[in-house]
Design a protein around this motif. Structure first.
Motif, PDB file in Angstrom:
ATOM      1  N   LYS A  91       4.898  19.191  95.257  1.00  0.00           N
ATOM      2  CA  LYS A  91       5.676  18.513  94.010  1.00  0.00           C
ATOM      3  C   LYS A  91       4.505  17.155  93.578  1.00  0.00           C
ATOM      4  O   LYS A  91       5.151  16.056  93.793  1.00  0.00           O
ATOM      5  CB  LYS A  91       6.937  18.160  94.115  1.00  0.00           C
ATOM      6  N   VAL A  92       3.299  17.434  93.790  1.00  0.00           N
ATOM      7  CA  VAL A  92       2.664  16.136  93.594  1.00  0.00           C
ATOM      8  C   VAL A  92       1.856  16.039  92.046  1.00  0.00           C
ATOM      9  O   VAL A  92       1.847  17.147  91.474  1.00  0.00           O
ATOM     10  CB  VAL A  92       1.339  16.128  94.601  1.00  0.00           C
ATOM     11  N   GLY A  93       1.741  14.982  91.544  1.00  0.00           N
ATOM     12  CA  GLY A  93       1.294  14.861  90.070  1.00  0.00           C
ATOM     13  C   GLY A  93       2.081  15.343  89.198  1.00  0.00           C
ATOM     14  O   GLY A  93       3.200  15.317  89.003  1.00  0.00           O
ATOM     15  N   LYS A  94       1.174  16.269  88.250  1.00  0.00           N
ATOM     16  CA  LYS A  94       1.938  16.796  87.130  1.00  0.00           C
ATOM     17  C   LYS A  94       3.157  18.193  87.489  1.00  0.00           C
ATOM     18  O   LYS A  94       3.782  18.583  86.721  1.00  0.00           O
ATOM     19  CB  LYS A  94       0.920  17.428  86.191  1.00  0.00           C
ATOM     20  N   PHE A  95       3.009  18.270  88.849  1.00  0.00           N
ATOM     21  CA  PHE A  95       3.982  19.366  89.409  1.00  0.00           C
ATOM     22  C   PHE A  95       5.171  18.713  89.785  1.00  0.00           C
ATOM     23  O   PHE A  95       6.216  19.562  90.315  1.00  0.00           O
ATOM     24  CB  PHE A  95       3.288  20.071  90.290  1.00  0.00           C
ATOM     25  N   ASN A  96       5.440  17.293  89.671  1.00  0.00           N
ATOM     26  CA  ASN A  96       6.495  16.768  89.838  1.00  0.00           C
ATOM     27  C   ASN A  96       7.288  16.586  88.786  1.00  0.00           C
ATOM     28  O   ASN A  96       6.988  15.807  88.013  1.00  0.00           O
ATOM     29  CB  ASN A  96       6.461  15.511  90.802  1.00  0.00           C
ATOM     30  N   GLU A  97       8.048  17.305  88.252  1.00  0.00           N
ATOM     31  CA  GLU A  97       8.712  17.142  86.982  1.00  0.00           C
ATOM     32  C   GLU A  97       9.238  15.823  86.710  1.00  0.00           C
ATOM     33  O   GLU A  97       9.502  15.223  85.657  1.00  0.00           O
ATOM     34  CB  GLU A  97       9.769  18.215  86.948  1.00  0.00           C
ATOM     35  N   GLU A  98      10.245  15.484  87.955  1.00  0.00           N
ATOM     36  CA  GLU A  98      11.024  14.213  87.763  1.00  0.00           C
ATOM     37  C   GLU A  98      10.063  12.994  87.679  1.00  0.00           C
ATOM     38  O   GLU A  98      10.195  12.216  86.771  1.00  0.00           O
ATOM     39  CB  GLU A  98      11.895  13.946  89.060  1.00  0.00           C
ATOM     40  N   GLU A  99       8.900  12.785  88.276  1.00  0.00           N
ATOM     41  CA  GLU A  99       8.028  11.979  88.184  1.00  0.00           C
ATOM     42  C   GLU A  99       7.322  11.831  87.026  1.00  0.00           C
ATOM     43  O   GLU A  99       6.983  10.925  86.353  1.00  0.00           O
ATOM     44  CB  GLU A  99       7.041  12.217  89.314  1.00  0.00           C
ATOM     45  N   MET A 100       6.847  13.175  86.221  1.00  0.00           N
ATOM     46  CA  MET A 100       6.318  13.097  84.985  1.00  0.00           C
ATOM     47  C   MET A 100       7.081  12.599  84.089  1.00  0.00           C
ATOM     48  O   MET A 100       6.865  11.968  83.053  1.00  0.00           O
ATOM     49  CB  MET A 100       5.780  14.609  84.765  1.00  0.00           C
ATOM     50  N   LEU A 101       8.436  12.996  83.900  1.00  0.00           N
ATOM     51  CA  LEU A 101       9.603  12.728  83.108  1.00  0.00           C
ATOM     52  C   LEU A 101       9.665  11.310  82.894  1.00  0.00           C
ATOM     53  O   LEU A 101       9.625  10.261  81.948  1.00  0.00           O
ATOM     54  CB  LEU A 101      10.903  13.230  83.361  1.00  0.00           C
ATOM     55  N   LYS A 102       9.692  10.612  84.345  1.00  0.00           N
ATOM     56  CA  LYS A 102       9.705   9.088  84.659  1.00  0.00           C
ATOM     57  C   LYS A 102       8.581   8.341  83.867  1.00  0.00           C
ATOM     58  O   LYS A 102       8.573   7.316  83.429  1.00  0.00           O
ATOM     59  CB  LYS A 102       9.921   8.907  85.966  1.00  0.00           C
ATOM     60  N   LYS A 103       7.474   8.869  83.989  1.00  0.00           N
ATOM     61  CA  LYS A 103       6.134   8.376  83.662  1.00  0.00           C
ATOM     62  C   LYS A 103       6.076   8.452  82.062  1.00  0.00           C
ATOM     63  O   LYS A 103       5.573   7.491  81.400  1.00  0.00           O
ATOM     64  CB  LYS A 103       4.758   9.136  83.961  1.00  0.00           C
ATOM     65  N   GLU A 104       6.756   9.397  81.608  1.00  0.00           N
ATOM     66  CA  GLU A 104       6.498   9.486  80.144  1.00  0.00           C
ATOM     67  C   GLU A 104       7.554   8.530  79.439  1.00  0.00           C
ATOM     68  O   GLU A 104       7.209   8.111  78.209  1.00  0.00           O
ATOM     69  CB  GLU A 104       6.888  11.111  79.692  1.00  0.00           C
ATOM     70  N   ALA A 105       8.823   8.422  80.061  1.00  0.00           N
ATOM     71  CA  ALA A 105       9.517   7.396  79.456  1.00  0.00           C
ATOM     72  C   ALA A 105       9.149   6.081  79.468  1.00  0.00           C
ATOM     73  O   ALA A 105       9.361   5.313  78.568  1.00  0.00           O
ATOM     74  CB  ALA A 105      10.888   7.603  80.518  1.00  0.00           C
ATOM     75  N   GLU A 106       8.330   5.796  80.662  1.00  0.00           N
ATOM     76  CA  GLU A 106       7.761   4.434  80.862  1.00  0.00           C
ATOM     77  C   GLU A 106       6.788   4.398  79.710  1.00  0.00           C
ATOM     78  O   GLU A 106       6.662   3.098  79.348  1.00  0.00           O
ATOM     79  CB  GLU A 106       7.294   4.256  82.192  1.00  0.00           C
TER      80      GLU A 106
END
Length: 249
Positions: free
Chosen positions: A133-148
């Motif tokens: 679950k690294v980079g673009k495969f970490n959905e939670e992280e990607m959603l957080k980055k998009e929100a930021e």
């Protein structure tokens, strides 16, 4: 002819030699055990020169490229020949291959794996990233980055809307002297994401003439133009200052 007494008791178990071939121009530095038979040695040379072992003739040369003898007995040991470190072994190809055939990689048929097949491989980098679950495969992280990013863009937009073209301004960046000028452009640009403020400085303290990447956003003299993020631009009553750039030295 084999020199059976050439390998003395003090001879090292391996020898470093230079490998050349009649099929290409490069030479490879390799180290081989003296206990290899010539037949085994030829099999190892396949990976170096590309010729089939069954189609090789081997010649031994000294370190200064003087011919010594042929290595013509497949059952003989490599160490039974007078081979020392620095010698060259030349491979003559009898397979009928053309010179340079194993050198020109553009002529080698390339294997390309389809995206579907790659997706199915359990040992690929993509599979590892998914499992971890690294980079673009970490959905939670990607959603957080998009929100930021959306929040940052909204903040930049709000700051930019408070700046009008034609307004006097001062650019304030930590660690740099303040610079004054006139706002010439406000909005999104093609050279980088987000909102940008185009400024014509009062003096040649900028980086461009109002254009970036071949697109003209506003016009000014060379070195008078610059683009800054809204948070570094303060509008107000900022009359031109005398920077002393025109004074004679």
């Amino acid at each position: 002819m084999i020199l059976s007494g050439a390998l003395g008791a003090a001879s090292p178990a391996a020898v470093s030699v230079s490998i050349s071939s009649s099929l290409n121009s490069f030479r490879a530095q390799k180290r081989y055990g003296r206990g290899l038979t010539i037949a085994e040695f030829k099999c190892k040379l396949e990976l170096v020169v590309g010729s089939p072992a069954s189609c090789m003739d081997l010649e031994l040369y000294t370190s200064d490229d003087k011919f010594v003898m042929k290595l013509d007995s497949d059952e003989a040991l490599l160490g039974s020949y007078p081979i020392d470190d620095g010698c060259r072994i030349h491979v003559i190809d009898r397979s009928g291959a053309r010179v340079g055939e194993y050198e020109d990689v553009s002529r080698v048929e390339k294997y390309e794996m389809s995206a579907t097949d790659y997706e199915k491989r359990p040992d690929s980098v993509r599979s590892f990233l998914k499992r971890s679950k690294v980079g673009k495969f970490n959905e939670e992280e990607m959603l957080k980055k998009e929100a930021e990013q959306e929040q940052k863009l909204a903040e930049e937009k709000a700051l930019a809307e408070a700046i009008s073209v034609g307004a006097r301004c001062e650019v304030r960046v930590s660690g740099q002297p303040n610079k004054r000028g006139t706002v010439m452009f406000v909005g999104l640009a093609e050279f980088k994401p987000g909102y940008w403020i185009g400024i014509k400085y009062d003096e040649p303290l900028g980086k461009n003439d109002g254009s970036v990447g071949g697109k003209q956003y506003f016009e000014c003299q060379p070195k008078y133009g610059a683009f800054m993020k809204p948070q570094y631009v303060t509008v107000g009553d900022f009359p031109e200052e005398d920077y002393g750039l025109d004074d004679e030295m």
